[in-house]
Design an enzyme around this catalytic site. Structure first.
Site, PDB file in Angstrom:
ATOM      1  N   TYR A  33       0.831  -1.197   0.000  1.00  0.00           N
ATOM      2  CA  TYR A  33       0.000   0.000   0.000  1.00  0.00           C
ATOM      3  C   TYR A  33       0.864   1.245   0.000  1.00  0.00           C
ATOM      4  CZ  TYR A  33       0.768   1.098   4.976  1.00  0.00           C
ATOM      5  OH  TYR A  33       1.317   1.458   6.167  1.00  0.00           O
ATOM      6  N   ARG A  52       8.122   4.565  -4.440  1.00  0.00           N
ATOM      7  CA  ARG A  52       8.211   3.573  -3.353  1.00  0.00           C
ATOM      8  C   ARG A  52       7.211   2.445  -3.570  1.00  0.00           C
ATOM      9  NH1 ARG A  52       7.494   5.597   2.748  1.00  0.00           N
ATOM     10  NH2 ARG A  52       5.354   5.857   1.988  1.00  0.00           N
ATOM     11  N   ARG A 100      -7.063 -20.506  -2.278  1.00  0.00           N
ATOM     12  CA  ARG A 100      -6.143 -20.312  -1.166  1.00  0.00           C
ATOM     13  C   ARG A 100      -5.008 -21.337  -1.203  1.00  0.00           C
ATOM     14  NH1 ARG A 100      -4.606 -21.531   3.968  1.00  0.00           N
ATOM     15  NH2 ARG A 100      -4.226 -19.736   5.363  1.00  0.00           N
ATOM     16  N   LYS A 148       6.573  -1.658   2.110  1.00  0.00           N
ATOM     17  CA  LYS A 148       5.337  -1.109   2.693  1.00  0.00           C
ATOM     18  C   LYS A 148       4.211  -2.122   2.517  1.00  0.00           C
ATOM     19  CE  LYS A 148       3.036   3.382   3.215  1.00  0.00           C
ATOM     20  NZ  LYS A 148       3.467   3.592   4.610  1.00  0.00           N
ATOM     21  N   GLU A 180      11.520   2.865  14.453  1.00  0.00           N
ATOM     22  CA  GLU A 180      10.676   3.918  13.887  1.00  0.00           C
ATOM     23  C   GLU A 180       9.366   3.940  14.642  1.00  0.00           C
ATOM     24  OE1 GLU A 180       9.695   3.053   9.760  1.00  0.00           O
ATOM     25  OE2 GLU A 180       9.721   0.912  10.179  1.00  0.00           O
ATOM     26  N   LEU A 205      11.068   1.629   7.186  1.00  0.00           N
ATOM     27  CA  LEU A 205      10.529   2.074   5.903  1.00  0.00           C
ATOM     28  C   LEU A 205      11.261   3.329   5.437  1.00  0.00           C
ATOM     29  CD1 LEU A 205       8.110   1.406   3.948  1.00  0.00           C
ATOM     30  CD2 LEU A 205       6.920   3.282   5.091  1.00  0.00           C
TER      31      LEU A 205
END
Length: 284
Positions: A33, A52, A100, A148, A180, A205
């Site tokens: 995301y 990114r 799955r 991310k 972070e 990140l």
């Protein structure tokens, strides 16, 4: 105005936007995301966020479903349809819908793409005036924090721990050093006025706002070091702050219940917040 979301090529009312049960983002958190800020109806530092996004997708082997130009068209259309003047645009790409199975589905399986906006008070956020409180928590995340990923359970637990302590953010700790924030990059200002933040690695990140703030510090002659800093250094710092697309530069006034400095937003954090807004307003 009802909110509009984007799902796989369609703009839909938010309450009609759906993703199938067998989507791998739902089943495995197998996706990426991005979040970009909007000020005055304009995307801020968006090229960095899209770069990114491309990097994160590449790292986990998902083909980017759109060019940067196409992504920006989607974002801009969502901003317009939702009448968004200030807030965020959220993008998510998963490996798609398949039976799955832990291994990747066939290469022909199309990615799932979702995007939506959120109104948010960034410019006049009261927290920036009062300063944020922070707690330190153990860093429980996986080893590739430079990606991310939508797998955010450890961050959810950290943020909840902060909320239960009456704090705005959690700074995560590994081997005695701050990595972070749960949704931000952590900075301190030492008593000699040096800004310190952890260097980039797989442990954190690569923040887009972080990058801009480092560049602004260099441009305006503020001394900055990229190195690890300990919890003790954080507790003894003259100032602290954190950065993100949703907070920009947020001063910290206490950590683990102990005031920093005089308990008010510090001059370095306030200066960088002003500089970042000037930077953001000047971007096309």
């Amino acid at each position: 105005m009802s909110r509009t979301a984007y799902v796989n090529g369609e703009y839909l009312p938010l309450d009609q936007a759906r993703v199938p049960v067998m989507d791998r983002g739902f089943l495995f958190a197998d996706g990426i995301y991005e979040v970009a800020a909007v000020l005055g109806g304009r995307l801020i530092d968006n090229a960095g966020h899209l770069a990114r996004l491309e990097r994160s997708l590449t790292e986990i082997g998902i083909a980017n479903p759109h060019t940067a130009e196409a992504w920006e068209r989607i974002e801009t259309e969502l901003v317009a349809r939702n009448g968004l003047q200030e807030g965020l645009v959220y993008l998510q790409v998963t490996r798609g819908v398949a039976e799955r199975d832990f291994s990747f589905p066939a290469a022909s399986t199309p990615a799932t793409v979702v995007a939506f906006t959120q109104a948010k008070n960034i410019t006049r956020n009261p927290l920036a005036e009062s300063g944020a409180t922070v707690v330190t928590v153990e860093d429980l995340r996986w080893k590739r924090r430079d990606i991310k990923s939508v797998a955010l359970l450890a961050q959810v637990l950290a943020k909840q721990q902060a909320a239960e302590a009456g704090a705005a953010e959690a700074f995560m700790v590994e081997d005695g050093a701050i990595t972070e924030g749960s949704s931000s990059t952590a900075f301190i200002v030492t008593r000699d006025g040096t800004i310190v933040t952890r260097p980039l690695s797989n442990a954190l990140l690569p923040g887009i706002t972080r990058r801009a703030v480092i560049a602004l510090a260099a441009e305006f002659g503020l001394r900055l070091e990229e190195r690890l800093f300990s919890v003790d250094e954080l507790h003894g710092a003259a100032e602290a702050f954190y950065t993100s697309a949703s907070a920009f530069v947020m001063p910290v006034v206490s950590v683990d219940g102990k005031a920093l400095g005089d308990g008010r937003p510090g001059p370095v954090a306030r200066r960088l917040r002003e500089l970042y807004f000037t930077f953001a307003e000047s971007r096309d």
